[in-house]
Design a protein around this motif. Structure first.
Motif, PDB file in Angstrom:
ATOM      1  N   LEU A  34      25.873   6.403  17.700  1.00 17.91           N
ATOM      2  CA  LEU A  34      26.629   6.981  18.818  1.00 17.91           C
ATOM      3  C   LEU A  34      26.809   5.955  19.927  1.00 17.91           C
ATOM      4  O   LEU A  34      27.865   5.889  20.567  1.00 17.91           O
ATOM      5  CB  LEU A  34      25.894   8.216  19.358  1.00 17.91           C
ATOM      6  N   ILE A  35      25.795   5.144  20.157  1.00 19.20           N
ATOM      7  CA  ILE A  35      25.885   4.087  21.167  1.00 19.20           C
ATOM      8  C   ILE A  35      26.906   3.053  20.702  1.00 19.20           C
ATOM      9  O   ILE A  35      27.758   2.595  21.480  1.00 19.20           O
ATOM     10  CB  ILE A  35      24.507   3.445  21.411  1.00 19.20           C
ATOM     11  N   ALA A  36      26.842   2.695  19.423  1.00 20.36           N
ATOM     12  CA  ALA A  36      27.792   1.716  18.872  1.00 20.36           C
ATOM     13  C   ALA A  36      29.232   2.200  19.061  1.00 20.36           C
ATOM     14  O   ALA A  36      30.113   1.427  19.442  1.00 20.36           O
ATOM     15  CB  ALA A  36      27.489   1.469  17.398  1.00 20.36           C
ATOM     16  N   ARG A  37      29.452   3.477  18.802  1.00 16.91           N
ATOM     17  CA  ARG A  37      30.819   4.016  18.930  1.00 16.91           C
ATOM     18  C   ARG A  37      31.311   3.949  20.370  1.00 16.91           C
ATOM     19  O   ARG A  37      32.480   3.624  20.624  1.00 16.91           O
ATOM     20  CB  ARG A  37      30.857   5.458  18.428  1.00 16.91           C
ATOM     21  N   ALA A  38      30.433   4.245  21.333  1.00 18.45           N
ATOM     22  CA  ALA A  38      30.837   4.187  22.743  1.00 18.45           C
ATOM     23  C   ALA A  38      31.209   2.755  23.136  1.00 18.45           C
ATOM     24  O   ALA A  38      32.142   2.533  23.908  1.00 18.45           O
ATOM     25  CB  ALA A  38      29.709   4.713  23.632  1.00 18.45           C
ATOM     26  N   ILE A  39      30.486   1.794  22.604  1.00 12.67           N
ATOM     27  CA  ILE A  39      30.761   0.385  22.926  1.00 12.67           C
ATOM     28  C   ILE A  39      32.077  -0.052  22.280  1.00 12.67           C
ATOM     29  O   ILE A  39      32.905  -0.718  22.894  1.00 12.67           O
ATOM     30  CB  ILE A  39      29.586  -0.498  22.459  1.00 12.67           C
ATOM     31  N   GLU A  40      32.239   0.353  21.045  1.00 17.90           N
ATOM     32  CA  GLU A  40      33.453  -0.016  20.316  1.00 17.90           C
ATOM     33  C   GLU A  40      34.686   0.574  21.008  1.00 17.90           C
ATOM     34  O   GLU A  40      35.760  -0.019  21.014  1.00 17.90           O
ATOM     35  CB  GLU A  40      33.337   0.493  18.883  1.00 17.90           C
ATOM     36  N   ARG A  41      34.499   1.729  21.610  1.00 19.26           N
ATOM     37  CA  ARG A  41      35.603   2.427  22.270  1.00 19.26           C
ATOM     38  C   ARG A  41      36.133   1.658  23.481  1.00 19.26           C
ATOM     39  O   ARG A  41      37.279   1.857  23.875  1.00 19.26           O
ATOM     40  CB  ARG A  41      35.130   3.819  22.696  1.00 19.26           C
ATOM     41  N   VAL A  42      35.304   0.823  24.101  1.00 16.81           N
ATOM     42  CA  VAL A  42      35.823   0.015  25.216  1.00 16.81           C
ATOM     43  C   VAL A  42      36.303  -1.347  24.722  1.00 16.81           C
ATOM     44  O   VAL A  42      36.545  -2.257  25.516  1.00 16.81           O
ATOM     45  CB  VAL A  42      34.779  -0.151  26.356  1.00 16.81           C
ATOM     46  N   GLY A  43      36.408  -1.506  23.395  1.00 14.64           N
ATOM     47  CA  GLY A  43      37.021  -2.717  22.860  1.00 14.64           C
ATOM     48  C   GLY A  43      36.052  -3.825  22.482  1.00 14.64           C
ATOM     49  O   GLY A  43      36.472  -4.954  22.242  1.00 14.64           O
ATOM     50  N   ILE A  44      34.757  -3.501  22.414  1.00 12.38           N
ATOM     51  CA  ILE A  44      33.765  -4.516  22.043  1.00 12.38           C
ATOM     52  C   ILE A  44      33.249  -4.209  20.630  1.00 12.38           C
ATOM     53  O   ILE A  44      32.702  -3.129  20.397  1.00 12.38           O
ATOM     54  CB  ILE A  44      32.589  -4.520  23.048  1.00 12.38           C
ATOM     55  N   PRO A  45      33.435  -5.130  19.675  1.00 13.57           N
ATOM     56  CA  PRO A  45      32.975  -4.863  18.310  1.00 13.57           C
ATOM     57  C   PRO A  45      31.443  -4.844  18.214  1.00 13.57           C
ATOM     58  O   PRO A  45      30.761  -5.571  18.932  1.00 13.57           O
ATOM     59  CB  PRO A  45      33.570  -6.020  17.499  1.00 13.57           C
ATOM     60  N   THR A  46      30.943  -3.998  17.326  1.00 20.00           N
ATOM     61  CA  THR A  46      29.496  -3.852  17.142  1.00 20.00           C
ATOM     62  C   THR A  46      29.149  -4.012  15.666  1.00 20.00           C
ATOM     63  O   THR A  46      29.966  -3.749  14.790  1.00 20.00           O
ATOM     64  CB  THR A  46      29.015  -2.452  17.556  1.00 20.00           C
ATOM     65  N   VAL A  47      27.928  -4.413  15.427  1.00 21.78           N
ATOM     66  CA  VAL A  47      27.374  -4.342  14.071  1.00 21.78           C
ATOM     67  C   VAL A  47      25.957  -3.805  14.197  1.00 21.78           C
ATOM     68  O   VAL A  47      25.203  -4.226  15.072  1.00 21.78           O
ATOM     69  CB  VAL A  47      27.448  -5.699  13.335  1.00 21.78           C
TER      70      VAL A  47
END
Lengths: 177, 94
Positions: free
Chosen positions: B3-16
């Motif tokens: 859920l944290i990863a998705r919130a970060i990805e939503r502002v345009g920052i890729p996550t792994v």
């Protein structure tokens, strides 16, 4: 470090440390967790827009990592502690500790790289494999349940995302407990 | 964590993400994850095993750079301490 964990919790942690048991737990948790993210079910997907050697990375863990001078995570509330702790990039390793009763973190206590690989990332920056590191990194507790899931998804996670933007972060590595 | 990863990805920052709980990661919908069937609390491996730890970091960064569909779960199948780990060829990330 000064956690009071019952023998029952310790036993439970040992059982859940067995990978097959953990996967069984994951299957059950998955059934409860579908669509936790609320109304927006489309999976967000951003891309890295520069070479890794020019990109700024951030570490985020849900393994209960925090500074010794910060308040420990609240292990008493059944729904978990959704707040996060900021870890400055240049912190001395001995100022980092772990508060988390729901997994056996003796190995992570012995070598923080097991769960929070800040030392490896600093080395990768020196080797010019990664461009730079964010000035602050983040420790969460995980195991958030009930209404606090909404607090996490609607308020806290977007707050951290905004801080990453402000710090010029290009990518994030997330590690679980 | 997904859920944290998705919130970060939503502002345009890729996550792994590294995952130790495959089905949960899939259900929550982490944008990119490397799954290993290892003991909880050990996403990067054993203590004082830098080659194992760096192998996991490499695998995660490799997915970060190369994934082209959302929700991919990479499963390298590393067998905990029964695999031998070498220093990754970091030039493959360029």
């Amino acid at each position: 470090m000064h956690e009071t964990i019952s023998w029952l919790q310790k036993l439970s942690n040992r059982i859940y440390a067995i990978p097959a048991v953990a996967q069984w737990w994951a299957r059950r948790a998955a059934q409860r967790s579908a669509a936790l993210d609320g109304e927006d079910n489309a999976m967000p997907f951003a891309r890295l827009h520069k070479p890794l050697s020019a990109a700024r990375g951030v570490l985020i863990t849900t393994g209960g990592v925090h500074l010794t001078e910060q308040a420990p995570f609240d292990m008493e509330t059944p729904q978990g502690d959704p707040a996060y702790r900021e870890i400055p990039v240049n912190v001395a390793p001995e100022h980092i500790t772990i508060t988390h009763n729901y997994y056996d973190h003796r190995d992570a206590d012995a070598d923080l790289n097991v769960i929070f690989p800040l030392a490896h990332f600093q080395e990768l920056v020196q080797q010019k494999i990664i461009g730079s590191l964010a000035p602050r990194h983040y420790g969460f507790m995980g195991h958030i349940d009930g209404e606090l899931v909404t607090t996490l998804t609607q308020r806290i996670a977007p707050e951290v995302a905004a801080k990453l933007r402000a710090d010029g972060v290009d990518f994030a590595l997330l590690t679980p407990a | 964590m997904g859920l944290i990863a998705r919130a970060i990805e939503r502002v345009g920052i890729p996550t792994v993400s590294i995952s130790l709980a495959r089905d949960l990661t899939a259900a929550v919908g982490a944008p990119r994850a490397v799954f290993v069937k290892w003991p909880l609390g050990h996403p990067l491996g054993e203590p004082h095993a830098p080659l194992q730890q760096r192998t996991m970091i490499f695998r995660a960064l490799h997915l970060l750079v190369n994934a082209d569909v959302p929700g991919v779960i990479d499963e390298p199948g590393y067998r905990w301490r029964r695999d031998s780990y070498e220093e990754p060829d970091w030039s493959r990330l360029e």
